[in-house]
Design an enzyme around this catalytic site. Structure first.
Site, PDB file in Angstrom:
ATOM      1  N   SER A 121       0.859  -1.184   0.000  1.00 34.73           N
ATOM      2  CA  SER A 121       0.000   0.000   0.000  1.00 34.73           C
ATOM      3  C   SER A 121       0.892   1.230   0.000  1.00 34.73           C
ATOM      4  O   SER A 121       2.099   1.144   0.244  1.00 34.73           O
ATOM      5  CB  SER A 121      -0.872  -0.019   1.259  1.00 34.73           C
ATOM      6  OG  SER A 121      -1.510   1.211   1.485  1.00 34.73           O
ATOM      7  N   TYR A 134      -2.748  -0.710  10.291  1.00 31.21           N
ATOM      8  CA  TYR A 134      -2.640  -0.939   8.854  1.00 31.21           C
ATOM      9  C   TYR A 134      -1.242  -0.574   8.360  1.00 31.21           C
ATOM     10  O   TYR A 134      -0.616  -1.320   7.601  1.00 31.21           O
ATOM     11  CB  TYR A 134      -3.695  -0.106   8.127  1.00 31.21           C
ATOM     12  CG  TYR A 134      -3.806  -0.396   6.648  1.00 31.21           C
ATOM     13  CD1 TYR A 134      -4.394  -1.572   6.204  1.00 31.21           C
ATOM     14  CD2 TYR A 134      -3.355   0.517   5.693  1.00 31.21           C
ATOM     15  CE1 TYR A 134      -4.522  -1.841   4.850  1.00 31.21           C
ATOM     16  CE2 TYR A 134      -3.476   0.256   4.347  1.00 31.21           C
ATOM     17  CZ  TYR A 134      -4.061  -0.923   3.928  1.00 31.21           C
ATOM     18  OH  TYR A 134      -4.172  -1.175   2.584  1.00 31.21           O
TER      19      TYR A 134
END
Length: 229
Positions: A121, A134
């Site tokens: 990501s 995350y």
């Protein structure tokens, strides 16, 4: 990604906890003329993953490509995130990737070839507020990719990670989807990394940011973002 690989001629095994989503994806692949095996399962369960990989080997005889794409997130300040929720994000995103690698790599070593494609990501590089679990998990995926790429070079196994910015999926906040990347753009990069064209590329993080602004929110925007979500 599964549908794109199937259209390129790959036999595809798909794994997920939600049976309805597996069935939907399986139908799309079959409608495109592809061969697919659907495997309901929890990637945080190491023993279950080993059993599911055994089913793939029994069906196809080998595994040439592994794509680690399962992921979850939740946007909350670290002090108001229950510890079990923080841990769950890391368990799915990072330990799930580890479990699949751990079960698949021995088969790739035996055949002395393979492609491992992890999905990171922009949070593999940027520590956005409200996303500590995350970010920790996606930074970890970057690390495991780089380490495995060195461990497995001599076996002709390439390990890379795709790091997209916001993608137009159910994980993206509805208010921001209009500028999110279409999933097909990520899939095209995965197809490239799965092909022989990428045989000399390993340990790399391919950023897929589209036209999005990076560092799109920080400390001054955290309160506003919470109200939008």
């Amino acid at each position: 990604i599964s549908l794109s690989l199937a259209k390129e001629g790959a036999s595809v095994a798909i794994m997920a906890k939600t049976v309805s989503q597996l069935e939907e994806t399986m139908a799309q692949i079959r409608n495109s003329g592809g061969d697919v095996l659907a495997l309901p399962g929890d990637i945080t369960d190491e023993l279950a993953v080993k059993g599911l990989i055994k089913e793939v080997i029994q069906r196809y005889g080998k595994i040439d490509i592994l794509v680690n794409n399962a992921g979850i997130t939740k946007m909350m300040p670290v002090l108001t995130t229950p510890p079990e929720e923080w841990k769950k994000i890391v368990e799915v995103n990072l330990f799930g990737t580890y479990n699949l690698c751990y079960s698949v790599i021995p088969h790739m070593i035996r055949q002395k070839s393979g492609k491992i494609i992890n999905i990171g990501s922009d949070s593999s590089f940027i520590g956005y507020p409200l996303m500590s679990a995350y970010a920790a998990s996606k930074h970890g995926i970057l690390g495991i990719t780089r380490s495995l790429s060195e461990e497995l070079k001599n076996y002709n196994i390439q390990v890379n990670v795709i790091c997209p910015a916001m993608v137009n999926t159910d994980m993206a906040p509805a208010a921001f989807r209009s500028r999110a990347i279409d999933p097909s753009q990520v899939a095209e990069v995965a197809v490239f990394l799965a092909s022989q064209k990428s045989n000399s590329i390993t340990g790399e993080a391919l950023k897929v940011y589209g036209n999005q602004d990076m560092n799109w929110f920080g400390a001054q925007h955290a309160g506003l973002l919470k109200s939008i979500l």
